[in-house]
Design a protein around this motif. Structure first.
Motif, mmCIF file in Angstrom:
data_model
loop_
_atom_site.group_PDB
_atom_site.id
_atom_site.type_symbol
_atom_site.label_atom_id
_atom_site.label_comp_id
_atom_site.label_asym_id
_atom_site.label_seq_id
_atom_site.Cartn_x
_atom_site.Cartn_y
_atom_site.Cartn_z
ATOM 1 N N UNK A 1 -2.285 25.069 -29.484
ATOM 2 C CA UNK A 1 -2.134 23.620 -29.049
ATOM 3 C C UNK A 1 -0.473 23.216 -28.847
ATOM 4 N N UNK A 2 0.157 23.618 -29.740
ATOM 5 C CA UNK A 2 1.716 23.149 -29.825
ATOM 6 C C UNK A 2 2.369 23.994 -28.543
ATOM 7 N N UNK A 3 2.047 25.288 -28.250
ATOM 8 C CA UNK A 3 2.520 26.126 -27.238
ATOM 9 C C UNK A 3 2.377 25.375 -25.727
ATOM 10 N N UNK A 4 1.100 24.964 -25.703
ATOM 11 C CA UNK A 4 0.806 24.486 -24.586
ATOM 12 C C UNK A 4 1.537 22.975 -24.467
ATOM 13 N N UNK A 5 1.554 22.040 -25.177
ATOM 14 C CA UNK A 5 2.176 21.009 -25.335
ATOM 15 C C UNK A 5 3.645 21.160 -25.085
ATOM 16 N N UNK A 6 4.290 22.037 -25.404
ATOM 17 C CA UNK A 6 5.750 22.332 -25.365
ATOM 18 C C UNK A 6 6.193 23.156 -24.455
ATOM 19 N N UNK A 7 5.537 23.844 -23.665
ATOM 20 C CA UNK A 7 5.919 25.014 -22.692
ATOM 21 C C UNK A 7 6.718 24.096 -21.603
ATOM 22 N N UNK A 8 5.769 23.029 -21.125
ATOM 23 C CA UNK A 8 6.577 22.289 -20.101
ATOM 24 C C UNK A 8 7.583 21.661 -20.407
ATOM 25 N N UNK A 9 7.843 20.930 -21.634
ATOM 26 C CA UNK A 9 8.998 20.428 -22.052
ATOM 27 C C UNK A 9 10.296 21.556 -22.127
ATOM 28 N N UNK A 10 10.221 22.687 -22.515
ATOM 29 C CA UNK A 10 11.002 23.556 -22.702
ATOM 30 C C UNK A 10 11.558 24.101 -21.223
ATOM 31 N N UNK A 11 10.624 24.224 -20.420
ATOM 32 C CA UNK A 11 10.838 24.541 -18.948
ATOM 33 C C UNK A 11 11.847 23.503 -18.140
ATOM 34 N N UNK A 12 11.436 22.421 -18.351
ATOM 35 C CA UNK A 12 12.249 21.308 -17.866
ATOM 36 C C UNK A 12 13.763 21.209 -18.468
ATOM 37 N N UNK A 13 13.783 21.538 -19.620
ATOM 38 C CA UNK A 13 15.018 21.600 -20.084
ATOM 39 C C UNK A 13 16.050 22.732 -19.956
ATOM 40 N N UNK A 14 15.170 23.643 -19.488
ATOM 41 C CA UNK A 14 16.202 24.880 -19.172
ATOM 42 C C UNK A 14 15.828 26.235 -19.978
ATOM 43 N N UNK A 15 15.082 25.901 -21.044
ATOM 44 C CA UNK A 15 14.603 27.127 -21.641
ATOM 45 C C UNK A 15 14.382 26.800 -23.217
ATOM 46 N N UNK A 16 14.015 27.846 -23.773
ATOM 47 C CA UNK A 16 13.644 27.462 -25.324
ATOM 48 C C UNK A 16 13.053 28.980 -26.083
ATOM 49 N N UNK A 17 12.621 28.866 -27.377
ATOM 50 C CA UNK A 17 12.246 29.867 -28.107
ATOM 51 C C UNK A 17 10.606 29.465 -28.784
ATOM 52 N N UNK A 18 9.794 30.485 -28.835
ATOM 53 C CA UNK A 18 8.613 30.286 -29.630
ATOM 54 C C UNK A 18 8.402 31.504 -30.277
#
Length: 301
Positions: free
Chosen positions: A125-142
């Motif tokens: 649930x958290x991954x699905x919610x935050x992937x679009x956010x991370x993509x829009x901000x240029x990256x991230x880590x899970x």
């Protein structure tokens, strides 16, 4: 060119942050990376506030969000609150989890569902919610906290291992799918840790299995009671595991898997690559007392 943001300038969301590895990670990040922003989630608000107080005194900006990660909607709400408050999430650490111990035959459907809701569906649930956010901000880590039990199955741990096997499979797929968006995915695999894992596991067994001494697995249940003592000499502290997680957050090119266990790499190599399955089975059956079940069952007859 992709740039690296220092950890002290990032927003880190940690589930299961009220005790154990999650609390140790929050404390370590706050004390070592001045100005870091933390989102701390768990069910127990009082314990969360205790961790948050320490982190704030150390210089961290902290948002506390009481969350039952087993409830899909609460996971989505947690992600939304984090983004609304800080405007971004740079790293998600899916740490919340527990081990449902006991023979597969006897675990009721409700306990099976709870195990997968906490260990797999909550992180999803958290991954699905935050992937679009991370993509829009240029990256991230899970960072998904698994276990050596996510690579090795053992008696009485079938539900726990299957949930962690699933989490690792999910992580492998995500690692490839999200690479084009500069979202890095890693798995942490602890062995025994000096947390309340075994106490919670014992409690879950009591809740799931009525009268263990009246089951065909009585001998193995008796053996299970001494599991924590038998593994204590090789157990890591939560703080030591937290330092491995920090490596996965700071490595420029994070590894797919980080083993957080003494001799864990050798154990996995031997169990998965070298020893025949029959030998591995024999080892685990002795360790968990399954080899005593047949004799005990025959003696009852």
């Amino acid at each position: 060119m992709k740039t690296y943001t220092p950890l002290s300038e990032q927003v880190i969301l940690i589930t299961g942050a009220s005790t154990g590895i999650g609390a140790a990670l929050a404390n370590y990040l706050a004390s070592q990376f001045l100005g870091i922003r933390l989102v701390l989630a768990a069910r127990n608000q009082e314990k969360l506030e205790t961790v948050a107080t320490y982190c704030r005194k150390a210089g961290a900006d902290v948002l506390v969000v009481p969350t039952d990660i087993a409830i899909f909607e609460q996971g989505k709400a947690l992600a939304n609150k984090a983004v609304e408050h800080f405007g971004r999430v740079d790293a998600l650490v899916n740490n919340a989890g527990y081990g449902q111990m006991g023979p597969v035959e006897l675990i009721p459907t409700e306990a099976v569902q709870q195990q997968f809701q906490v260990n797999l569906l909550g992180p999803l649930a958290l991954i699905q919610a935050l992937v679009p956010v991370m993509r829009d901000q240029g990256g991230g880590r899970i960072i998904n906290i698994s276990s050596l039990g996510g690579r090795l199955a053992f008696p009485f741990g079938g539900l726990y291992s299957s949930s962690k096997f699933a989490l690792e499979g999910l992580s492998d797929a995500l690692r490839m799918e999200l690479d084009p968006f500069n979202i890095k995915v890693s798995v942490i695999e602890p062995g025994p840790v000096t947390t309340d894992f075994f106490a919670v596991a014992a409690q879950r067994v009591e809740q799931a299995v009525t009268n263990p001494q009246d089951t065909p697995y009585r001998a193995a249940f008796n053996r299970l009671e001494g599991l924590e003592e038998r593994t204590s000499s090789r157990a890591w502290t939560s703080e030591r595991v937290a330092q491995v997680i920090v490596r996965s957050l700071t490595d420029r090119n994070p590894r797919p898997r980080y083993i957080a266990a003494t001799g864990g790499d050798i154990l996995l190599f031997l169990m998965n690559k070298v020893l025949p399955t029959r030998a591995v089975d024999a080892f685990w059956k002795r360790f968990y007392g399954i080899n005593e079940v047949a004799k005990d069952w025959q003696n009852r007859g």
